[in-house]
Design a protein around this motif. Structure first.
Motif, PDB file in Angstrom:
ATOM      1  N   GLU A   1      -2.313   2.602   6.549  1.00  0.00           N
ATOM      2  CA  GLU A   1      -3.116   1.423   6.232  1.00  0.00           C
ATOM      3  C   GLU A   1      -2.385   0.117   6.567  1.00  0.00           C
TER       4      GLU A   1
ATOM      5  N   THR B   1       0.849  -1.187   0.000  1.00  0.00           N
ATOM      6  CA  THR B   1       0.000   0.000   0.000  1.00  0.00           C
ATOM      7  C   THR B   1       0.883   1.235   0.000  1.00  0.00           C
TER       8      THR B   1
ATOM      9  N   ASP C   1      -0.232   4.029   1.432  1.00  0.00           N
ATOM     10  CA  ASP C   1      -0.601   4.741   2.650  1.00  0.00           C
ATOM     11  C   ASP C   1      -0.049   4.004   3.868  1.00  0.00           C
TER      12      ASP C   1
END
Length: 822
Positions: free
Chosen positions: A334, A329, A331
């Motif tokens: 996350e 990911t 992010d």
């Protein structure tokens, strides 16, 4: 590792040629694209069969082969295919799913033949640790030919099972081109299928980072972390009931059910079994010598001994295996959520997830297609082939046909198009296009049938529907079709005597009129003589000659009756036809109620909606007629004869007759023979017969349904049947459903996604292709199809207010979306 290095100096792949990847260490790898069955589409017997097929296929591979199965799951957003030439409902239905998130799946299966003199890699001795790699000699020509022969046998075993489809990848698919990435580039840079090639930095000093993506690796590499029991399948509780157990693959939780970007890597190392047994024997003796100092050593010794005993006594093939899930990911926030998802997925398998840190880079490195021979042996565990194959992913996304009716993938809602008619006929999956639709009240039959009728209409089909309940008025008004219904103020009207611009008085038309007139004249069960049949046939012929000579006359029953009274009566008298051969006075007397001024003078003298042959959407709503002995019989005869005329005259065009709940009344009116005839012959005229019902008791007891409709309907569309669970055995026997079909049908609507308004449908084609799909509609489609009275009245109110059904539905749908967004 802290200093940037040129990827090319240590890259483990030497070259790609002749459909094979050659590694720097002399390993050869061939790769296949694998297509699986759809998620939630297999039964327990099929999972067991697939498990045995994998075992049989892998046993055909030579020693020192690595099977590397790489299932790739990418989160994507759907891009709707909207174009100006689409109809209103098609366009709104497509646009509704624009931006829908879903997981795409692709699978590459790689078979690597390691060089015989290759040194086993481990976490401390990996190609990743080298400053440069000198290419080693690959397999010789004869050894490569022998390996490819074994690979061919492996492929045939899997393909012949019918459960998998394999296609060997060519050089460009392996290495990529300037305009498309190959599987090597896809893995190294985390590119999805169809993504353009792009170079990214790869960082391995603080975890794995590819471009902007933070990569996490979770492994199943230690026997202590594995489930205590494994199998080819497990029960999926969300879709199981007290009377059925729904099956999914053992590793499904690491496949499409794991909702994040991830790659599920599965490694099976085919070692020399004799050499492996010797190593384990030495390990057992070493543990035995140490058992006096530690109880753990004694337990480990007994475990190794049990393993050896089973290998020798039962003839099991010992192998080494490793499984890992690689997620990523952009992010960072996350990352914890992903860890929770993977841990939960592995816990559902009764396994313990281990997040790799120190050895993650070496495992990632070995995952490069063609580099499986460099996998660290210390990160594998010893097991048997039977147990290891349980961890292979067995499912994929539902396959969508190029054209067809839009349904939704059960898991994600992604639109899936199903060709229920042409492709199955060509493949031999079905032998007719007929449909049988059944479901309890409120299960969504009318919504599903409206959706199918609208789609077929957009594709050029002539759709005729017989209904009791007004379920299709909204769609008919929107499409501008003919809607026939009966009320005291506006009685139902037809004109079977009218001949349209594309119609002629041929044998079919004459036979249709003769059948109608004889049915109106004679009571049910009353026979007619040959002379009466000939007389009516002659009257019809002479009547149309009379119309040609008198162009001002309008063809209808009134002018036909006038002709009988004035012209034909004289001809009969001049021809001295005896009353016993043809009683024309009796005919005129019986048919007088349909003549002007009679009780039913409206029925056969319509002056509008005349061209039924060329009108493509017609609905007959018979709710107010079903109890009328005279009118209902007459109307049903007109409808049947009209459809037969369409069936025979519209060459090359598809025709559909849908009978929704009216079949009981039609059967009671002596039309059961027509239903039998229709189902047996409509296939020859590119036609579809569809019967819709919710009365399960009538379904089980009706000989018409059991002996004709079900036997001659290769496509069965069934909706929520859970309310009939306690008497399902009779229903299952009547419908001829397999145990797998029963399990799938009882799972319909059992665990629908929260916050989404849809109904599921079960589709059985030929007893071979089974599936459960969403019937998920846009607000515009729902408003056009709804059968809820309050919603229908509101739609009609908005249609009147804004000038048309389309404009009214558009405004009302916009209001519904705004209300939902609040």
């Amino acid at each position: 590792m802290n200093k940037a290095i040129d990827f090319g100096t240590i890259f483990p792949i030497y070259k790609v040629e002749h459909g094979a990847i050659v590694s720097m260490q002399g390993d050869l790898t061939v790769a296949f694209r694998v297509d699986h069955a759809g998620l939630f589409s297999l039964g327990s017997a099929e999972y067991e069969a697939a498990h045995h097929v994998w075992i049989k296929a892998i046993k055909s591979l030579p020693v020192n082969t690595v099977l590397h199965k790489q299932d790739r799951f990418f989160r994507k957003s759907l891009v709707a295919k909207v174009s100006p030439d689409q109809t209103f409902l098609t366009r709104s239905g497509e646009a509704e799913f624009d931006g829908l998130p879903y997981l795409s799946h692709s699978c590459v299966l790689m078979l690597t033949k390691k060089a015989d003199d290759r040194r086993a890699a481990n976490s401390g001795y990996s190609g990743l640790m080298r400053k440069s790699i000198v290419p080693q000699q690959a397999l010789g020509r004869l050894l490569f030919a022998d390996f490819m022969e074994k690979v061919g046998a492996f492929e045939r075993i899997l393909a012949d099972s019918g459960l998998f489809s394999l296609s060997m990848l060519a050089d460009d698919e392996l290495a990529g081109t300037a305009g498309s990435a190959g599987i090597i580039e896809n893995y190294c840079y985390l590119l999805g299928d169809g993504d353009l090639p792009v170079l990214k930095d790869v960082g391995l000093n603080e975890g794995i980072k590819v471009g902007l993506n933070h990569v996490q690796l979770f492994t199943l590499a230690d026997a202590e972390h594995l489930p205590s029991l494994v199998g080819s399948r497990v029960n999926y509780d969300r879709y199981s009931t007290d009377k059925s157990k729904f099956s999914v693959g053992f590793a499904s939780d690491l496949g499409l059910l794991l909702d994040c970007n991830h790659i599920y890597n599965q490694y099976l190392f085919i070692c020399d079994p004799q050499k492996l047994v010797k190593e384990l024997e030495a390990k057992k003796r070493r543990l035995h010598s140490l058992s006096a100092y530690s109880r753990e050593n004694a337990v480990s010794r007994d475990a190794v001994n049990d393993f050896l005993q089973e290998a020798v006594a039962d003839g099991r093939l010992p192998i080494k295996a490793h499984f890992n899930v690689m997620t990523w990911t952009e992010d960072k926030a996350e990352l914890q959520e992903i860890r929770n998802k993977v841990s939960s997925a592995m816990a559902a398998m009764d396994a313990v997830a281990k997040q790799e840190t120190d050895g993650a880079a070496q495992i990632w490195w070995a995952g490069i297609p063609g580099n499986a021979g460099d996998f660290p042996v210390n990160d594998t565990f010893d097991t048997f082939l039977e147990q290891a194959t349980c961890f292979l992913n067995m499912e994929s996304s539902a396959v969508s046909d190029p054209t067809g009716i839009r349904f939704g993938e059960r898991h994600s809602g992604r639109p899936v198009y199903l060709d229920l008619f042409d492709a199955p006929m060509k493949s031999g999956l079905v032998t007719n296009r007929n449909m049988f639709i059944c479901g309890g009240s409120g299960a969504g039959k009318s919504l599903a049938m409206n959706h199918m009728l609208r789609t077929l209409y957009d594709q050029g089909t002539h759709c005729v529907t017989i209904d009791i309940g007004g379920s299709y008025k909204g769609l008919c008004d929107l499409l501008g079709g003919y809607y026939f219904t009966y009320s005291e103020d506006d009685p139902i009207k037809f004109n079977p005597f009218y001949i349209g611009k594309d119609d002629v008085l041929d044998i079919e038309k004459k036979e249709s009129l003769k059948t109608l007139l004889l049915a109106l004249w004679k009571r049910e069960g009353e026979n007619f003589s040959r002379s009466e049949y000939v007389a009516i046939s002659g009257a019809i012929t002479l009547y149309y000659q009379h119309l040609e000579e008198n162009a001002s006359l309008f063809p209808c029953f009134n002018t036909f009756y006038d002709f009988l009274m004035q012209e034909y009566l004289v001809l009969m008298e001049n021809g001295k036809v005896k009353e016993k051969d043809f009683d024309i006075q009796n005919l005129l007397y019986v048919l007088n109620p349909y003549y002007k001024g009679g009780e039913f003078d409206f029925l056969l003298n319509a002056t509008e909606n005349l061209d039924l042959l060329n009108e493509r959407f017609i609905v007959f709503e018979l709710d107010n007629l079903k109890g009328h002995e005279v009118l209902f019989s007459a109307v049903t005869i007109i409808i049947m004869e009209m459809f037969i005329s369409k069936m025979r005259k519209l060459k090359g065009q598809r025709k559909l007759l849908a009978i929704d709940e009216a079949w009981i009344a039609i059967a009671k009116s002596g039309m059961s023979s027509f239903i039998k005839y229709l189902y047996k012959t409509v296939r020859k005229f590119n036609g579809i017969a569809a019967l819709i019902t919710q009365e399960v008791d009538d379904l089980i007891s009706s000989p018409i349904i059991k002996e004709t409709v079900i036997n001659l309907s290769d496509t069965k569309i069934l909706l929520d049947m859970r309310k009939f669970m306690n008497k399902f055995d009779g229903l299952q026997a009547t419908l001829g459903l397999s145990d797998k079909a029963k399990t799938m049908l009882l799972s319909v609507n059992k665990s629908n996604a929260l916050g989404q308004n849809y109904r599921e449908v079960f589709i059985d084609q030929g007893g071979q292709k089974l599936g459960v799909y969403r019937n998920q509609l846009s607000p515009e489609e729902y408003l056009a199809y709804t059968t809820e009275e309050t919603e229908k009245l509101r739609v009609m109110e908005y249609a009147e207010k804004y000038g048309s059904m389309e404009k009214g539905i558009t405004v009302l749908a916009k209001e519904l979306r705004q209300k939902k967004a609040l």
